[in-house]
Design an enzyme around this catalytic site. Structure first.
Site, PDB file in Angstrom:
ATOM      1  N   GLY A  35       2.787 -17.509   4.444  1.00  0.00           N
ATOM      2  CA  GLY A  35       2.746 -17.779   5.881  1.00  0.00           C
ATOM      3  C   GLY A  35       4.074 -18.322   6.342  1.00  0.00           C
ATOM      4  N   LYS A  50       3.894 -21.322  -1.591  1.00  0.00           N
ATOM      5  CA  LYS A  50       4.177 -20.634  -0.332  1.00  0.00           C
ATOM      6  C   LYS A  50       5.509 -19.876  -0.439  1.00  0.00           C
ATOM      7  CE  LYS A  50       6.477 -21.133   3.381  1.00  0.00           C
ATOM      8  NZ  LYS A  50       6.811 -19.733   3.699  1.00  0.00           N
ATOM      9  N   GLU A  74      16.146 -28.048  -3.756  1.00  0.00           N
ATOM     10  CA  GLU A  74      17.232 -27.180  -4.237  1.00  0.00           C
ATOM     11  C   GLU A  74      17.772 -26.469  -3.008  1.00  0.00           C
ATOM     12  OE1 GLU A  74      18.275 -27.158  -7.280  1.00  0.00           O
ATOM     13  OE2 GLU A  74      16.642 -28.238  -8.232  1.00  0.00           O
ATOM     14  N   VAL A 114       2.739 -23.152   7.639  1.00  0.00           N
ATOM     15  CA  VAL A 114       2.229 -23.420   6.288  1.00  0.00           C
ATOM     16  C   VAL A 114       3.168 -24.363   5.530  1.00  0.00           C
ATOM     17  CG1 VAL A 114       1.609 -22.339   4.094  1.00  0.00           C
ATOM     18  CG2 VAL A 114       1.037 -21.210   6.233  1.00  0.00           C
ATOM     19  N   GLU A 118      28.138 -22.661   4.133  1.00  0.00           N
ATOM     20  CA  GLU A 118      27.545 -21.648   3.264  1.00  0.00           C
ATOM     21  C   GLU A 118      27.297 -20.407   4.109  1.00  0.00           C
ATOM     22  OE1 GLU A 118      23.364 -21.914   2.090  1.00  0.00           O
ATOM     23  OE2 GLU A 118      23.998 -21.590   0.027  1.00  0.00           O
TER      24      GLU A 118
HETATM   25  P1  NAD Z   1      14.869 -21.429   4.454  1.00  0.00           P
HETATM   26  O1  NAD Z   1      15.217 -22.864   4.367  1.00  0.00           O
HETATM   27  O2  NAD Z   1      14.904 -20.775   5.772  1.00  0.00           O
HETATM   28  O3  NAD Z   1      13.397 -21.167   3.888  1.00  0.00           O
HETATM   29  C1  NAD Z   1      13.017 -21.538   2.590  1.00  0.00           C
HETATM   30  C2  NAD Z   1      11.520 -21.676   2.544  1.00  0.00           C
HETATM   31  O4  NAD Z   1      11.139 -22.780   3.367  1.00  0.00           O
HETATM   32  C3  NAD Z   1      10.751 -20.480   3.084  1.00  0.00           C
HETATM   33  O5  NAD Z   1       9.571 -20.291   2.330  1.00  0.00           O
HETATM   34  C4  NAD Z   1      10.406 -20.918   4.491  1.00  0.00           C
HETATM   35  O6  NAD Z   1       9.261 -20.268   5.016  1.00  0.00           O
HETATM   36  C5  NAD Z   1      10.138 -22.389   4.284  1.00  0.00           C
HETATM   37  N1  NAD Z   1      10.245 -23.211   5.493  1.00  0.00           N
HETATM   38  C6  NAD Z   1      10.872 -22.923   6.651  1.00  0.00           C
HETATM   39  N2  NAD Z   1      10.711 -23.927   7.529  1.00  0.00           N
HETATM   40  C7  NAD Z   1       9.977 -24.885   6.913  1.00  0.00           C
HETATM   41  C8  NAD Z   1       9.490 -26.159   7.290  1.00  0.00           C
HETATM   42  N3  NAD Z   1       9.728 -26.659   8.502  1.00  0.00           N
HETATM   43  N4  NAD Z   1       8.797 -26.878   6.392  1.00  0.00           N
HETATM   44  C9  NAD Z   1       8.578 -26.398   5.141  1.00  0.00           C
HETATM   45  N5  NAD Z   1       8.992 -25.174   4.742  1.00  0.00           N
HETATM   46  C10 NAD Z   1       9.685 -24.430   5.605  1.00  0.00           C
HETATM   47  O7  NAD Z   1      15.827 -20.726   3.386  1.00  0.00           O
HETATM   48  P2  NAD Z   1      15.976 -19.193   3.112  1.00  0.00           P
HETATM   49  O8  NAD Z   1      16.770 -18.665   4.245  1.00  0.00           O
HETATM   50  O9  NAD Z   1      14.656 -18.593   2.768  1.00  0.00           O
HETATM   51  O10 NAD Z   1      16.847 -19.201   1.759  1.00  0.00           O
HETATM   52  C11 NAD Z   1      18.214 -19.244   1.751  1.00  0.00           C
HETATM   53  C12 NAD Z   1      18.697 -20.649   1.463  1.00  0.00           C
HETATM   54  O11 NAD Z   1      18.145 -21.107   0.227  1.00  0.00           O
HETATM   55  C13 NAD Z   1      20.187 -20.744   1.259  1.00  0.00           C
HETATM   56  O12 NAD Z   1      20.691 -21.854   1.958  1.00  0.00           O
HETATM   57  C14 NAD Z   1      20.350 -20.937  -0.237  1.00  0.00           C
HETATM   58  O13 NAD Z   1      21.516 -21.599  -0.621  1.00  0.00           O
HETATM   59  C15 NAD Z   1      19.150 -21.711  -0.568  1.00  0.00           C
HETATM   60  N6  NAD Z   1      18.828 -21.576  -1.996  1.00  0.00           N
HETATM   61  C16 NAD Z   1      19.033 -22.632  -2.827  1.00  0.00           C
HETATM   62  C17 NAD Z   1      18.773 -22.513  -4.186  1.00  0.00           C
HETATM   63  C18 NAD Z   1      18.988 -23.663  -5.115  1.00  0.00           C
HETATM   64  O14 NAD Z   1      18.439 -23.632  -6.212  1.00  0.00           O
HETATM   65  N7  NAD Z   1      19.724 -24.675  -4.748  1.00  0.00           N
HETATM   66  C19 NAD Z   1      18.277 -21.323  -4.688  1.00  0.00           C
HETATM   67  C20 NAD Z   1      18.071 -20.263  -3.820  1.00  0.00           C
HETATM   68  C21 NAD Z   1      18.343 -20.415  -2.466  1.00  0.00           C
END
Ligand code: NAD
Length: 477
Positions: free
Chosen positions: A206, A175, A250, A211, A384
């Protein structure tokens, strides 16, 4: 092996059990530089998740018992297919992420393919059967892996997860983030043309709340591999705990670049600014806290501000551009508000700020920003920000620098700079974080990547990444 390259960014289907199934709900994909609609992606529902997990389970028996050599061959073929699509993958990443083209080439696509190639090697080399005295240790596939990826490095993150899962013998349900699904479709196209058996990779784009949440809590999923924010990651861990599903997380970071008293200051500071601003400041392991000796503080602030001011912000399709836009208007707003709040709280704006660059009107742009005179408890130092923002703090020697570096909820990356490699190693070994680079050492795609504390659970990349997706059976004989 055939290669059929779908160049369209209008994708209204999900991939389940090897079939593209059209869905009625779709979401628009925007270019953060032009703010225009560039494509469409399917938006799956709960029933699609159930079908995708069922397809992954049913493909698991054959794939999980295939030989590691067979899996390595498919991973090699996948790399070949992706290389055939390299230009399209780069163009797609520039368009949906807003990454400058040179960053899209090196850090998104080429590195992602290199990581997949490393998993092919590991599938061949890893001891899936090992003797431990009288015991035969079997390292077996954990089952169905749900791969949930973020928008900042969508292709690279996907390669890191799916490559490891396939090498381990797991099947996957993928996803992607809502904002950046298009490169994931290209990955799925390449997997089909590489001959990956039906059902081994299923794609259900999604919303996270629908999803993502359904996958996380799904009884048919054995491992959730999630990359994203710490806030959402916590919820994923809760949901997975209910069924004792393994969650590899991560998450975010606020990594420190520690400059020791004997370090060459200009090289350390400019490299730290470059790392903080990479991918327009949207890198989880970015060094966003620069810790410098108190006696060299003003010089360091001046160097950092001077270098940040030379970085070229603008059209990500221009090869001279170093920073493109950030991903969305909401993300831009949140970064700008954090900068404004820091300045209102007494921080000194040494470079950049919350406004748009003077020559740009459209796009979610920000200038590379350097803030000085901040305290270790300020939100701009602890949170962050996930944008092109660097804070500079003074330290009073090695012990104090380590104390400051470790005074964080996060522990993902980090750096140490010193003329004395042993002194640098001594400091690195006391930093509570997943990776530390000494004097700008290059990234190793087989070294474990992951976090301490709120930066996550588990490790990706290399053999450590593959092992996250295996279970052990100890056979006593
Ligand atoms: P996010 O947490 O908003 O979303 C990440 C993913 O999770 C997306 O696909 C989103 O649709 C999904 N998601 C959202 N709500 C969910 C739920 N309730 N259950 C399951 N999945 C759900 O993060 P983002 O804004 O897309 O990405 C930025 C963040 O990612 C930053 O905090 C960054 O530090 C982190 N990041 C970490 C690493 C690492 O390797 N540690 C790498 C890249 C990004």
């Amino acid at each position: 092996m055939t290669t059929t390259i779908h160049t369209t960014w209008d994708r209204d289907s999900i991939l389940v059990g090897g079939d593209w199934i059209p869905v009625t709900d779709c979401t628009e994909v925007h270019d953060p530089a032009t703010e225009s609609v560039i494509g469409r992606s399917a938006s799956a529902g709960i029933a699609h998740v159930d079908a995708a997990v069922a397809a992954a389970r049913s493909a698991g028996t054959a794939w999980g018992t295939s030989s590691p050599e067979d899996r390595a061959e498919i991973l090699d073929a996948l790399c070949t297919q992706l290389r055939a699509r390299r230009q399209l993958l780069v163009d797609t990443t520039v368009a949906e992420v807003g990454a400058p083209v040179t960053v899209a080439e090196e850090a998104h696509i080429d590195l992602g393919i290199e990581i997949l190639a490393s998993y092919a090697r590991l599938a061949r080399d890893l001891p899936f059967r090992e003797r431990l005295g009288r015991t035969l240790l079997l390292r077996r596939p954990a089952g169905v892996v749900a791969c949930i990826t973020p928008w900042n490095y969508p292709f690279y993150q996907l390669a890191a997860k799916v490559g490891a899962a396939l090498a381990a013998g797991c099947t996957t349900v993928v996803k992607p983030a809502e904002l950046t699904p298009l490169s994931t479709y290209l990955f799925a196209d390449a997997a089909i043309d590489a001959g990956l058996p039906a059902g081994v990779l299923n794609l259900v784009p999604g919303s996270g709340r629908t999803v993502g949440a359904a996958l996380t809590a799904h009884p048919g999923v054995d491992v959730v591999s999630f990359t994203g924010s710490t806030a959402v990651g916590r919820g994923v861990a809760h949901a997975a705990a209910e069924s004792l599903t393994r969650a590899c997380l991560e998450l975010g970071g606020k990594s420190a670049s520690v400059v020791l008293g004997d370090a060459p200051l200009p090289a350390a500071v400019t490299a730290t600014v470059d790392a903080a601003m990479l991918n327009s400041g949207q890198t989880c392991s970015a060094w966003t806290r620069l810790l410098v000796p108190r006696t060299r503080y003003e010089d360091a602030v001046e160097l950092a501000a001077g270098h940040a001011g030379t970085l070229r912000v603008g059209d990500p399709r221009d090869r001279a551009t170093q920073l493109g836009p950030v991903i969305s208007a909401a993300q831009r707003r949140s970064i700008a508000e954090a900068v404004d709040a820091a300045v209102a709280g007494g921080a000194r704006l040494a470079a950049g700020g919350s406004g748009m660059p003077a020559d740009l009107e459209t796009g979610h742009y920000l200038r590379p920003t350097v803030l000085a005179d901040v305290g270790p408890h300020d939100p701009i130092v602890r949170d962050e920000i996930f944008g092109p923002v660097l804070v500079v703090l003074p330290h009073d020697g090695d012990d104090d620098a380590i104390r400051l570096a470790n005074d964080s909820d996060y522990g993902l990356g980090g750096a140490v700079w010193s003329a004395d490699p042993e002194r640098a190693l001594g400091v690195a070994a006391r930093m509570d974080t997943g990776q530390v680079d000494i004097n700008g050492a290059p990234f190793n795609p087989e070294a474990p990547f992951g976090g301490w504390k709120s930066s996550g659970l588990g490790r990706e990349l290399g053999r450590f990444g593959v092992e996250e997706f295996t279970e052990l059976t100890a056979v006593q004989r």
